[in-house]
Design a protein around this motif. Sequence first.
Motif, short mmCIF file in Angstrom:
data_model
loop_
_atom_site.label_atom_id
_atom_site.label_comp_id
_atom_site.label_asym_id
_atom_site.label_seq_id
_atom_site.Cartn_x
_atom_site.Cartn_y
_atom_site.Cartn_z
N LEU A 123 0.81 -1.21 0.00
CA LEU A 123 0.00 0.00 0.00
C LEU A 123 0.85 1.27 0.00
CD1 LEU A 123 -2.75 -1.21 2.48
CD2 LEU A 123 -3.14 -0.53 0.10
N ASP A 124 1.87 1.33 0.84
CA ASP A 124 2.71 2.54 0.90
C ASP A 124 3.45 2.76 -0.40
OD1 ASP A 124 1.85 2.97 3.45
OD2 ASP A 124 3.75 2.52 4.44
N ILE A 125 4.04 1.70 -0.94
CA ILE A 125 4.80 1.82 -2.18
C ILE A 125 3.88 2.19 -3.34
CG2 ILE A 125 6.14 0.53 -3.89
CD1 ILE A 125 7.77 1.34 -1.50
N LEU A 126 2.66 1.66 -3.36
CA LEU A 126 1.70 2.02 -4.40
C LEU A 126 1.36 3.51 -4.32
CD1 LEU A 126 -0.17 1.03 -6.73
CD2 LEU A 126 -1.97 0.82 -4.99
N GLU A 127 1.18 4.02 -3.11
CA GLU A 127 0.87 5.44 -2.94
C GLU A 127 2.00 6.32 -3.44
OE1 GLU A 127 -0.33 8.60 0.62
OE2 GLU A 127 -0.51 6.42 0.97
N ILE A 128 3.23 5.92 -3.14
CA ILE A 128 4.40 6.68 -3.61
C ILE A 128 4.50 6.59 -5.14
CG2 ILE A 128 6.93 6.73 -3.60
CD1 ILE A 128 6.75 5.77 -0.65
N ARG A 129 4.28 5.42 -5.67
CA ARG A 129 4.36 5.21 -7.13
C ARG A 129 3.33 6.06 -7.86
NH1 ARG A 129 5.37 0.47 -10.58
NH2 ARG A 129 4.24 0.74 -12.54
N TRP A 130 2.07 5.97 -7.46
CA TRP A 130 1.01 6.66 -8.19
C TRP A 130 1.16 8.18 -8.08
CZ3 TRP A 130 -4.30 3.72 -7.50
CH2 TRP A 130 -4.26 2.56 -8.31
N ASN A 131 1.65 8.67 -6.95
CA ASN A 131 1.87 10.11 -6.84
C ASN A 131 3.06 10.57 -7.68
OD1 ASN A 131 0.12 11.78 -4.78
ND2 ASN A 131 0.29 9.69 -3.95
N GLU A 132 4.06 9.72 -7.82
CA GLU A 132 5.19 10.04 -8.70
C GLU A 132 4.74 10.13 -10.15
OE1 GLU A 132 9.14 10.66 -10.15
OE2 GLU A 132 8.34 10.79 -8.10
N LEU A 133 3.83 9.23 -10.56
CA LEU A 133 3.43 9.14 -11.96
C LEU A 133 2.16 9.92 -12.29
CD1 LEU A 133 4.05 5.32 -12.54
CD2 LEU A 133 5.55 7.22 -13.13
N SER A 134 1.43 10.35 -11.28
CA SER A 134 0.10 10.95 -11.48
C SER A 134 0.05 12.08 -12.51
CB SER A 134 -0.46 11.45 -10.14
OG SER A 134 -1.78 11.95 -10.30
N PRO A 135 1.01 13.01 -12.55
CA PRO A 135 0.91 14.09 -13.54
C PRO A 135 0.99 13.62 -14.99
CG PRO A 135 2.45 14.66 -11.78
CD PRO A 135 2.16 13.19 -11.64
N TYR A 136 1.44 12.39 -15.21
CA TYR A 136 1.72 11.94 -16.58
C TYR A 136 0.84 10.76 -17.02
CZ TYR A 136 5.73 14.33 -14.65
OH TYR A 136 6.53 15.25 -13.99
N VAL A 137 0.13 10.14 -16.09
CA VAL A 137 -0.65 8.94 -16.40
C VAL A 137 -2.10 9.30 -16.73
CG1 VAL A 137 -1.63 6.83 -15.41
CG2 VAL A 137 0.78 7.34 -15.09
N SER A 138 -2.59 8.73 -17.82
CA SER A 138 -3.99 8.94 -18.23
C SER A 138 -4.93 7.99 -17.52
CB SER A 138 -4.12 8.75 -19.75
OG SER A 138 -3.17 9.53 -20.45
N GLU A 139 -4.48 6.75 -17.29
CA GLU A 139 -5.33 5.74 -16.67
C GLU A 139 -4.48 4.78 -15.83
OE1 GLU A 139 -9.30 4.16 -16.09
OE2 GLU A 139 -8.55 5.98 -17.04
N PHE A 140 -4.88 4.63 -14.57
CA PHE A 140 -4.28 3.61 -13.71
C PHE A 140 -5.10 2.33 -13.85
CE2 PHE A 140 -3.15 7.63 -11.54
CZ PHE A 140 -1.77 7.48 -11.50
N VAL A 141 -4.40 1.20 -13.98
CA VAL A 141 -5.07 -0.09 -14.12
C VAL A 141 -4.50 -1.01 -13.04
CG1 VAL A 141 -5.57 -2.02 -15.64
CG2 VAL A 141 -5.28 0.27 -16.60
N LEU A 142 -5.38 -1.49 -12.16
CA LEU A 142 -4.92 -2.32 -11.04
C LEU A 142 -5.78 -3.57 -10.93
CD1 LEU A 142 -3.78 -1.24 -7.54
CD2 LEU A 142 -5.60 -2.95 -7.72
N LEU A 143 -5.10 -4.71 -10.84
CA LEU A 143 -5.77 -6.00 -10.67
C LEU A 143 -5.28 -6.63 -9.38
CD1 LEU A 143 -7.57 -8.32 -11.93
CD2 LEU A 143 -5.42 -9.28 -12.80
N GLU A 144 -6.21 -7.07 -8.54
CA GLU A 144 -5.81 -7.82 -7.35
C GLU A 144 -6.64 -9.09 -7.24
OE1 GLU A 144 -6.30 -6.15 -3.47
OE2 GLU A 144 -8.20 -5.16 -3.96
N SER A 145 -6.08 -10.04 -6.50
CA SER A 145 -6.70 -11.34 -6.34
C SER A 145 -6.84 -11.67 -4.86
CB SER A 145 -5.87 -12.42 -7.04
OG SER A 145 -6.37 -13.72 -6.77
N ASN A 146 -7.75 -12.57 -4.55
CA ASN A 146 -7.85 -13.05 -3.17
C ASN A 146 -6.92 -14.23 -2.92
OD1 ASN A 146 -9.18 -14.95 -4.73
ND2 ASN A 146 -10.90 -15.22 -3.32
#
Length: 388
Positions: A123-146
């Motif tokens: 969760l923490d690394i995802l938050e850092i990643r998405w904020n780093e890339l947010s100004p340049y990304v048009s669409e975030f795509v995330l898949l998770e499994s149980n």
Amino acid sequence: MPESGNYGYKKTDGICDGVCGEPASKAVLTMSRLKCALRGFDFRVLLALLIGVPFLILMIYAHGQKVTYFLRPIWESPPKPFKTIPHYYHENVTMGNLCKLHGWKVRDTPRRVFDAVLFSNELDILEIRWNELSPYVSEFVLLESNSTFTGLKKPLHYKENRHRFGFAESRLTYGMIGGRFVKGENPFVEESYQRVALDQLLKIAKIEDDDLLIMSDVDEIPSGHTIDLLRWCDNIPEILHLQLRNYLYSFEFFLDDKSWRASIHRYRAGKTRYAHFRQTDELLADSGWHCSFCFRYISDFVFKMQAYSHVDRIRFKYFLNPDRIQDVICRGADLFDMLPEEYTFQEIIAKLGPIPSTFSAVHLPSYLLKNVDRFRYLLPGYCRRESG
């Protein structure tokens, strides 16, 4: 010569005659042979064998993997070297000049960018990643499994913490896939199954030809300026691997710059497939960070060690001991007590032992430094972890 006529001839036991000097009777033949053999045997040799053989078996069991890794240069040749593309960047240089420095042309408008990840519990690394890339990304795509790759049942961590990522909600295509929970199956089969599902999720996200697609694990974070460069420049390669700075546990332990699995694709319908292996020979230098096993809680370390595809590296149960894990983190040692995965003896020997600490926090993700009170454990000098 014997006299003519009938005569009898009885063969004597040559072994005993030679060793003991006495003929062996038929009744005690077996015992006499053992007695004669032991009469000339050094019991110190027997004792050494009784102690040495079990010890050798134990050492092979405990350290056989190390021997295999150390001898790797003998039985495995190094892969073909990448063609590394120099990477030019400065915040005060225009995009037109940056594209020109790379031998590319600047576009009139930037490409759309899709960032697609398989999510487990980072969760923490995802938050850092998405904020780093947010100004340049048009669409975030995330898949998770149980299900983990190893078939363990797990919570839907992103779904339960979706409120943390409100800034991305309007640009998010989220998917959940049920695990197959096949006992005894190779973990890479489940991993491949989930990556194929991510291909389908990208279609739902309406990705189109020549859009940029980032293929990387959550902890493989491209720098924002790298993605900005690639979306604005024309004539970039169809597929380009990214050279990332390799860190372990936090940004205190810099290992090397050999992380290359992250890649950028100019999407082609029917051709582009989401993967995490080598797909081209071209590598863009110094393009971001790979922070492996960078968790806040000891419990997350334990979970990942049992959840990811290399679960076979847990050779002993004590590897999962929380006190041991904390000690390993602060020393910069290896969680699985393995030798470096290198292809030359020189590189193996150079990397033996713990990773030296670095005291530089320069050129790290800006969101990390802006929120240092929340993510201090990722910075040099803060190796202690919460239990979780």
